[in-house]
Design a protein around this motif. Structure first.
Motif, PDB file in Angstrom:
ATOM      1  N   THR A 376     -13.361  15.369   2.245  1.00 37.29           N
ATOM      2  CA  THR A 376     -14.721  14.421   2.364  1.00 37.29           C
ATOM      3  C   THR A 376     -14.391  13.304   3.441  1.00 37.29           C
ATOM      4  O   THR A 376     -14.989  12.551   4.190  1.00 37.29           O
ATOM      5  CB  THR A 376     -15.296  13.904   1.304  1.00 37.29           C
ATOM      6  OG1 THR A 376     -14.478  13.435   0.474  1.00 37.29           O
ATOM      7  CG2 THR A 376     -16.060  15.240   0.719  1.00 37.29           C
ATOM      8  N   ALA A 377     -12.931  12.609   3.186  1.00 33.79           N
ATOM      9  CA  ALA A 377     -12.509  11.407   3.734  1.00 33.79           C
ATOM     10  C   ALA A 377     -10.977  11.389   3.853  1.00 33.79           C
ATOM     11  O   ALA A 377     -10.216  11.776   2.991  1.00 33.79           O
ATOM     12  CB  ALA A 377     -13.033  10.417   3.169  1.00 33.79           C
ATOM     13  N   VAL A 378     -10.489  11.080   4.958  1.00 37.60           N
ATOM     14  CA  VAL A 378      -8.947  10.370   5.117  1.00 37.60           C
ATOM     15  C   VAL A 378      -9.000   8.912   4.967  1.00 37.60           C
ATOM     16  O   VAL A 378      -9.707   8.225   5.880  1.00 37.60           O
ATOM     17  CB  VAL A 378      -8.340  11.060   6.495  1.00 37.60           C
ATOM     18  CG1 VAL A 378      -7.036  10.355   6.475  1.00 37.60           C
ATOM     19  CG2 VAL A 378      -8.088  12.517   6.481  1.00 37.60           C
ATOM     20  N   GLU A 379      -8.612   8.807   3.951  1.00 35.65           N
ATOM     21  CA  GLU A 379      -8.829   7.062   3.366  1.00 35.65           C
ATOM     22  C   GLU A 379      -7.664   6.139   4.073  1.00 35.65           C
ATOM     23  O   GLU A 379      -7.828   5.089   3.860  1.00 35.65           O
ATOM     24  CB  GLU A 379      -8.762   7.157   2.077  1.00 35.65           C
ATOM     25  CG  GLU A 379     -10.037   7.707   1.503  1.00 35.65           C
ATOM     26  CD  GLU A 379     -10.192   7.703  -0.071  1.00 35.65           C
ATOM     27  OE1 GLU A 379     -11.185   8.053  -0.534  1.00 35.65           O
ATOM     28  OE2 GLU A 379      -8.977   7.701  -0.672  1.00 35.65           O
ATOM     29  N   GLY A 380      -6.506   6.790   4.420  1.00 34.03           N
ATOM     30  CA  GLY A 380      -5.521   5.806   4.947  1.00 34.03           C
ATOM     31  C   GLY A 380      -3.982   6.654   4.815  1.00 34.03           C
ATOM     32  O   GLY A 380      -3.919   7.556   4.411  1.00 34.03           O
ATOM     33  N   ARG A 381      -3.289   5.844   5.615  1.00 31.93           N
ATOM     34  CA  ARG A 381      -1.862   6.295   5.959  1.00 31.93           C
ATOM     35  C   ARG A 381      -0.837   5.448   5.471  1.00 31.93           C
ATOM     36  O   ARG A 381      -0.732   4.257   5.885  1.00 31.93           O
ATOM     37  CB  ARG A 381      -1.721   6.855   7.218  1.00 31.93           C
ATOM     38  CG  ARG A 381      -0.226   7.413   7.569  1.00 31.93           C
ATOM     39  CD  ARG A 381       0.019   7.445   8.956  1.00 31.93           C
ATOM     40  NE  ARG A 381      -0.712   8.604   9.688  1.00 31.93           N
ATOM     41  CZ  ARG A 381      -1.729   8.149  10.673  1.00 31.93           C
ATOM     42  NH1 ARG A 381      -1.889   6.870  11.097  1.00 31.93           N
ATOM     43  NH2 ARG A 381      -2.634   9.269  11.012  1.00 31.93           N
ATOM     44  N   LEU A 382       0.347   5.765   4.825  1.00 33.28           N
ATOM     45  CA  LEU A 382       1.422   4.725   4.283  1.00 33.28           C
ATOM     46  C   LEU A 382       2.161   4.428   5.647  1.00 33.28           C
ATOM     47  O   LEU A 382       2.710   5.352   6.428  1.00 33.28           O
ATOM     48  CB  LEU A 382       2.153   5.309   3.512  1.00 33.28           C
ATOM     49  CG  LEU A 382       3.395   4.604   2.950  1.00 33.28           C
ATOM     50  CD1 LEU A 382       2.687   3.260   2.069  1.00 33.28           C
ATOM     51  CD2 LEU A 382       4.279   5.332   1.791  1.00 33.28           C
ATOM     52  N   ASP A 383       2.497   3.347   5.980  1.00 29.89           N
ATOM     53  CA  ASP A 383       3.281   2.570   6.991  1.00 29.89           C
ATOM     54  C   ASP A 383       4.557   2.414   6.241  1.00 29.89           C
ATOM     55  O   ASP A 383       4.828   1.840   5.336  1.00 29.89           O
ATOM     56  CB  ASP A 383       2.819   1.338   7.573  1.00 29.89           C
ATOM     57  CG  ASP A 383       3.631   0.675   8.688  1.00 29.89           C
ATOM     58  OD1 ASP A 383       4.926   0.901   8.661  1.00 29.89           O
ATOM     59  OD2 ASP A 383       2.948   0.320   9.746  1.00 29.89           O
ATOM     60  N   LEU A 384       5.527   3.212   6.899  1.00 29.96           N
ATOM     61  CA  LEU A 384       6.982   3.266   6.216  1.00 29.96           C
ATOM     62  C   LEU A 384       7.549   2.037   6.695  1.00 29.96           C
ATOM     63  O   LEU A 384       8.799   1.841   6.188  1.00 29.96           O
ATOM     64  CB  LEU A 384       7.776   4.650   6.884  1.00 29.96           C
ATOM     65  CG  LEU A 384       7.199   5.889   6.250  1.00 29.96           C
ATOM     66  CD1 LEU A 384       8.051   6.943   6.992  1.00 29.96           C
ATOM     67  CD2 LEU A 384       7.286   5.976   4.680  1.00 29.96           C
ATOM     68  N   ASP A 385       7.264   1.173   7.562  1.00 28.63           N
ATOM     69  CA  ASP A 385       7.837  -0.050   7.630  1.00 28.63           C
ATOM     70  C   ASP A 385       7.559  -1.093   6.799  1.00 28.63           C
ATOM     71  O   ASP A 385       8.326  -2.008   6.246  1.00 28.63           O
ATOM     72  CB  ASP A 385       7.707  -0.563   9.072  1.00 28.63           C
ATOM     73  CG  ASP A 385       8.521   0.440  10.055  1.00 28.63           C
ATOM     74  OD1 ASP A 385       9.719   0.866   9.884  1.00 28.63           O
ATOM     75  OD2 ASP A 385       7.888   0.650  11.140  1.00 28.63           O
ATOM     76  N   THR A 386       6.134  -1.203   6.486  1.00 27.87           N
ATOM     77  CA  THR A 386       5.685  -2.300   5.842  1.00 27.87           C
ATOM     78  C   THR A 386       5.197  -1.668   4.185  1.00 27.87           C
ATOM     79  O   THR A 386       5.026  -2.537   3.292  1.00 27.87           O
ATOM     80  CB  THR A 386       4.315  -2.830   6.277  1.00 27.87           C
ATOM     81  OG1 THR A 386       3.304  -1.858   6.136  1.00 27.87           O
ATOM     82  CG2 THR A 386       4.801  -3.249   7.797  1.00 27.87           C
ATOM     83  N   PHE A 387       5.272  -0.373   4.029  1.00 31.43           N
ATOM     84  CA  PHE A 387       4.654   0.250   2.810  1.00 31.43           C
ATOM     85  C   PHE A 387       3.319  -0.058   2.349  1.00 31.43           C
ATOM     86  O   PHE A 387       2.914  -0.196   1.145  1.00 31.43           O
ATOM     87  CB  PHE A 387       5.645  -0.059   1.451  1.00 31.43           C
ATOM     88  CG  PHE A 387       7.034   0.308   1.769  1.00 31.43           C
ATOM     89  CD1 PHE A 387       7.193   2.063   1.904  1.00 31.43           C
ATOM     90  CD2 PHE A 387       8.183  -0.327   2.009  1.00 31.43           C
ATOM     91  CE1 PHE A 387       8.834   2.337   2.067  1.00 31.43           C
ATOM     92  CE2 PHE A 387       9.386   0.313   2.121  1.00 31.43           C
ATOM     93  CZ  PHE A 387       9.738   1.517   2.283  1.00 31.43           C
ATOM     94  N   GLU A 388       2.432  -0.726   3.512  1.00 30.89           N
ATOM     95  CA  GLU A 388       1.063  -0.942   3.320  1.00 30.89           C
ATOM     96  C   GLU A 388       0.351   0.511   3.643  1.00 30.89           C
ATOM     97  O   GLU A 388       0.827   1.133   4.600  1.00 30.89           O
ATOM     98  CB  GLU A 388       0.679  -2.008   4.282  1.00 30.89           C
ATOM     99  CG  GLU A 388       1.348  -3.222   3.712  1.00 30.89           C
ATOM    100  CD  GLU A 388       0.786  -3.772   2.182  1.00 30.89           C
ATOM    101  OE1 GLU A 388      -0.356  -3.592   2.119  1.00 30.89           O
ATOM    102  OE2 GLU A 388       1.752  -4.445   1.593  1.00 30.89           O
TER     103      GLU A 388
END
Length: 451
Positions: A376-388
């Motif tokens: 139903t949704a892709v809510e986000g992706r992990l940034d491997l540089d900032t871990f945000e």
């Protein structure tokens, strides 16, 4: 630099310990594994002769008597020809103190799915870092996977320390970088060890070249790390996904009267969490049905009657009531099972070449149950540089991110943070049956939670 060696009493002699290796390309994973096997004398004579012949044909001039120790694990023809690790290579070996199952995982980015596979059942992961290169993006990706999978123990082997002149300063800098990255990911017990897989420094034997390091060798640490499977799990609630219903077949079993044989019914599977005893009250959950409560009247294993069983034992349970129980049902301690839900919010390691987008129709395999699902949704992706976790409309190959799914039938879902086995699931392609992602159920559906 010092590392505290855990109390040897924490590891019982002969216990089984699973660990995996991970790291960037050419960090020396296969050589390290080969060194472990060679120096712990876990190599058969004919295998050693074969490796020696192949090493001689290649003109290998390394240590260990001129052996290319990577050949002990890189078993596929493509691996030997290209000099890389492609598939997960499992090896079994034992010391006087412990028996090991070792998974040597690939380092290339395109084989991250294999690393997820190798680490998913590991008690510990050994992440290699080239002492000349330090912490790289792939190192951060592997540590992120380890954190996401909540592997109990993380060991960072700073390999090729001999190529830096056994520099204490180089090791100290990398150790500090590892500590910082681990803290950002919530890995608070990561241990760093300076090693040389090629020469053998601090792998099995302590090295005279690193007098500044007074901690354990890699093998010493692996022999003494606590293993949660060593003793019955008294903390987690009992969970038992049903794999198979057992009914009498064939000739009458010795010692079993005809009536007992005719009435025998048991439910086979693996205890994935907690402990169950004869007389315990349990609840049976079938997708789409109301929960039913009964009592355990018997526990069978390999022809034996047991009084109790605990994770990860495989047994057959006999119940007091003749419920309609089938594969995919879940048996758990009465009063502890979560209410089934069709809404699933999870962290995903996306492992397929084509991206994941909202609207995709997939299968979700949770325990022994498989149900249809809609993304139903892709809510986000992990940034491997900032871990945000940042906004994302899709997940691509090797991405780590968040997604929401709607299940065709409600399942008893538990957060992965509370229980690794019951909080994990697979996303499967309904067309060809290939695994698309490894999923970890998050604690509820709160917006902004990190994978």
């Amino acid at each position: 630099m010092t590392t505290e060696l855990l109390d040897p009493a924490a590891a019982a002699t002969g216990t089984l310990f699973r660990f995996a290796t991970a790291g960037s390309v050419d960090d020396g994973k296969s050589t390290l594994v080969g060194r472990l096997l060679h120096d712990s004398k876990a190599i058969l004579a004919d295998q050693l002769e074969s490796v020696a012949r192949t090493s001689a044909d290649r003109g290998f001039g390394g240590e260990a008597g001129g052996l290319d120790l990577a050949l002990l694990t890189d078993g596929l023809r493509a691996e030997r020809e290209q000099g890389i690790t492609i598939d997960v290579a499992y090896r079994y070996f034992a010391t006087d103190r412990r028996t090991f199952i070792l998974a040597d995982c690939p380092g290339h980015v395109q084989y991250t799915r294999n690393t997820v596979t190798g680490a998913s059942t590991a008690d510990a992961v050994v992440v290699l870092v080239d002492a000349r290169k330090g912490v790289l993006e792939q190192t951060r990706r592997h540590l992120s996977v380890v954190a996401l999978l909540r592997v109990p123990h993380v060991v960072v082997a700073v390999n090729k320390i001999d190529l830096t002149g056994y520099s204490e300063e180089v090791f100290a800098r990398i150790e500090a970088d590892v500590r910082r990255v681990a803290a950002e990911l919530g890995l608070h017990d990561a241990v760093s060890i300076p090693v040389s897989a090629l020469v053998g420094d601090n792998v099995v034997e302590r090295s005279a070249h690193t007098p500044w390091y007074t901690g354990p060798t890699l093998l010493e640490l692996l022999e003494t790390l606590p293993n949660t499977d060593d003793e019955p799990d008294g903390g987690a609630a009992f969970r038992f996904p049903v794999q198979l219903v057992l009914r009498p077949q064939g000739a009458l079993a010795p010692g079993l009267d005809a009536e007992a044989f005719r009435d025998y019914r048991a439910y086979a599977g693996q205890v994935v969490a907690g402990t169950v005893r004869v007389g315990d009250a349990v609840t049976v959950l079938t997708p789409g049905q109301e929960p039913r409560t009964t009592t355990v009247t018997g526990i069978d294993a390999a022809g034996l009657d047991l009084d109790e069983a605990w994770a990860p034992q495989s047994v057959a349970l006999r119940l007091a009531d003749e419920f309609d129980v089938a594969r995919g049902d879940l048996i758990g301690a009465a009063g502890t099972l979560p209410a089934p839900t069709a809404a699933l919010s999870a962290s995903l390691c996306w492992l397929a070449p084509r991206p994941l987008r909202p609207g995709a129709k997939v299968l979700v395999k949770h325990g022994t149950a498989t149900v249809r699902a809609l993304v139903t949704a892709v809510e986000g992706r992990l940034d491997l540089d900032t871990f945000e976790v940042g906004p994302a409309g899709e997940l691509e190959l090797n991405d780590i991110g968040r997604a929401a799914l709607r299940l065709a039938a409600p399942l008893p879902l538990e957060p992965y943070a509370a229980q690794r086995r019951t909080g994990a699931f697979l996303v499967i392609d309904p067309q060809d049956g290939n695994t698309l992602a490894a999923g970890m159920i998050t604690a509820g559906t709160e917006a902004g939670a990190n994978p």
